[in-house]
Design a protein around this motif. Structure first.
Motif, short mmCIF file in Angstrom:
data_model
loop_
_atom_site.label_atom_id
_atom_site.label_comp_id
_atom_site.label_asym_id
_atom_site.label_seq_id
_atom_site.Cartn_x
_atom_site.Cartn_y
_atom_site.Cartn_z
N MET A 33 44.73 69.89 2.00
CA MET A 33 43.34 69.69 1.60
C MET A 33 43.06 70.34 0.25
SD MET A 33 41.30 70.38 5.18
CE MET A 33 41.70 69.50 6.70
N VAL A 34 43.64 71.53 0.04
CA VAL A 34 43.45 72.23 -1.23
C VAL A 34 44.06 71.43 -2.37
CG1 VAL A 34 44.10 74.28 -2.56
CG2 VAL A 34 43.29 74.52 -0.20
N ILE A 35 45.27 70.93 -2.18
CA ILE A 35 45.94 70.14 -3.22
C ILE A 35 45.12 68.89 -3.54
CG2 ILE A 35 47.97 68.73 -3.73
CD1 ILE A 35 49.60 70.75 -2.06
N ALA A 36 44.60 68.23 -2.51
CA ALA A 36 43.80 67.02 -2.73
C ALA A 36 42.52 67.35 -3.49
CB ALA A 36 43.46 66.38 -1.39
N SER A 37 41.94 68.51 -3.23
CA SER A 37 40.69 68.89 -3.91
C SER A 37 40.93 69.35 -5.34
CB SER A 37 40.00 70.01 -3.12
OG SER A 37 39.64 69.57 -1.84
N ARG A 38 42.18 69.69 -5.68
CA ARG A 38 42.47 70.16 -7.03
C ARG A 38 42.70 69.02 -8.01
NH1 ARG A 38 46.79 74.97 -5.64
NH2 ARG A 38 45.30 76.69 -5.47
N ARG A 39 42.75 67.79 -7.53
CA ARG A 39 42.97 66.67 -8.43
C ARG A 39 41.87 66.62 -9.49
NH1 ARG A 39 44.16 62.49 -3.46
NH2 ARG A 39 46.25 63.26 -2.96
N PRO A 40 42.22 66.33 -10.73
CA PRO A 40 41.20 66.29 -11.79
C PRO A 40 40.04 65.39 -11.41
CG PRO A 40 43.41 66.09 -12.71
CD PRO A 40 43.56 66.00 -11.22
N TRP A 44 24.83 63.32 -12.41
CA TRP A 44 25.50 63.07 -11.14
C TRP A 44 26.93 63.60 -11.18
CZ3 TRP A 44 29.88 60.44 -9.71
CH2 TRP A 44 30.05 60.23 -8.33
N SER A 45 27.62 63.41 -12.32
CA SER A 45 29.01 63.86 -12.44
C SER A 45 29.09 65.38 -12.36
CB SER A 45 29.60 63.37 -13.76
OG SER A 45 29.65 61.96 -13.81
N ILE A 46 28.15 66.06 -13.01
CA ILE A 46 28.14 67.53 -12.97
C ILE A 46 27.92 68.02 -11.55
CG2 ILE A 46 26.84 69.57 -13.69
CD1 ILE A 46 26.38 68.18 -16.38
N ARG A 47 26.99 67.38 -10.83
CA ARG A 47 26.74 67.78 -9.45
C ARG A 47 27.94 67.51 -8.56
NH1 ARG A 47 20.53 66.17 -7.70
NH2 ARG A 47 19.48 67.69 -9.05
N SER A 59 34.11 71.72 -6.59
CA SER A 59 34.55 73.09 -6.85
C SER A 59 34.13 74.03 -5.72
CB SER A 59 33.98 73.59 -8.19
OG SER A 59 34.44 72.79 -9.26
N HIS A 60 32.92 73.82 -5.22
CA HIS A 60 32.43 74.64 -4.12
C HIS A 60 33.29 74.42 -2.86
CE1 HIS A 60 29.62 76.78 -1.53
NE2 HIS A 60 29.64 75.75 -0.70
N GLY A 61 33.61 73.16 -2.59
CA GLY A 61 34.44 72.85 -1.44
C GLY A 61 35.83 73.45 -1.57
N LEU A 62 36.39 73.40 -2.79
CA LEU A 62 37.72 73.98 -3.03
C LEU A 62 37.70 75.49 -2.80
CD1 LEU A 62 40.63 73.71 -3.99
CD2 LEU A 62 39.80 73.85 -6.35
N PRO A 99 36.45 77.96 9.50
CA PRO A 99 35.07 78.46 9.47
C PRO A 99 34.34 78.36 8.14
CG PRO A 99 36.65 80.26 9.69
CD PRO A 99 37.41 79.00 9.88
N ALA A 100 35.00 78.62 7.03
CA ALA A 100 34.30 78.62 5.74
C ALA A 100 34.02 77.21 5.24
CB ALA A 100 35.10 79.40 4.70
#
Length: 238
Positions: free
Chosen positions: A15-22, A94-97, A103-106, A185-186
């Motif tokens: 999940m972390v790797i998937a969230s790190r994609r540009p 929208w892109s910034i949000r 980033s918050h999810g990561l 949990p987080a």
């Protein structure tokens, strides 16, 4: 709470790797559309009633006459420029949000990895209902659990890969009596598994509800157990 297993840690690392994609590259074409296609479309839609209004007021607009009048000429330019700026600004916002959310999810996923803990619920499956969605013949499982809630699972492997969509697909998911629900949990991400003897599955009903009303995968169903057929199933059950 307990320490996560190696399998759960590997799942979280994926999940972390998937969230790190540009992320910004994903928004590029949306930004291009906001700068070209959308302004053109909205300008055409808005300029038509404005042109009709100008004509009714008495401004000449036919045969390019609108270019000779500063009000109609600069007015048209301002309308197009305003729409363009608005579309681009909205897309950038929208892109910034979206990037902020990613980033918050990561960060939450990394927090779960650092803690190394999971919330593990061991529940009993007390009932099951199966509905087949009409778009890809995928079967959606509704599982009644011992905590009084209903958990939704999408059987992705049941999708009709041949594209016939004849309503003949069969479930590939094998529910068993014991349902293990693991929550990080987080990040609030979930994992699940079954154990124990298999449970008997009922006949599959067609899902007649529109996609916007379908429950999300791996979520708690908000519809009461006794109302699932009436809410999602064929009209005769409603």
């Amino acid at each position: 709470m307990r320490e996560m297993t190696g399998k759960e840690r590997a799942q979280l690392e994926e999940m972390v790797i998937a969230s790190r994609r540009p992320g910004w590259g994903e928004h590029f074409w949306l930004l291009v559309a906001a700068a070209t296609v959308l302004p053109t479309l909205y300008s055409a839609i808005l300029l038509v009633p404005l042109a009709i209004g100008a004509r009714l007021i008495g401004f000449p607009i036919g045969n390019g006459a609108w270019k000779a009048n500063p009000i109609t000429y600069y007015g048209a330019i301002l309308v197009v420029a305003g729409i363009w700026l608005a579309m681009v600004a909205l897309q950038i916002r929208w892109s910034i949000r979206a990037e902020g959310s990613r980033s918050h999810g990561l960060a939450k996923l990394k927090e779960d990895l650092a803690r190394g803990l999971v919330r593990d619920e061991v529940l009993t499956v007390t009932g099951a209902k199966l509905l087949r969605e009409p778009e890809h013949d995928m079967i959606v499982f509704f599982l009644q659990l011992s905590n009084g809630k209903c958990f939704v699972l999408y059987d992705y492997d049941s999708v009709d890969i041949n594209g016939e969509f004849d309503g003949q697909s069969r479930p590939t998911l094998t529910p068993r009596e014991i349902f293990h629900l693991v929550t990080f949990p987080a990040s609030k991400r979930r994992g699940w598994s079954f154990s124990g003897p298999e449970i008997a599955l009922p006949d599959v009903l067609p899902m007649a509800a529109t996609p916007d009303l379908w429950p999300e995968d791996e979520s708690w169903c908000r519809v009461k157990w006794e109302n699932i057929e009436r809410h999602y199933g064929p009209k005769k059950n409603r």
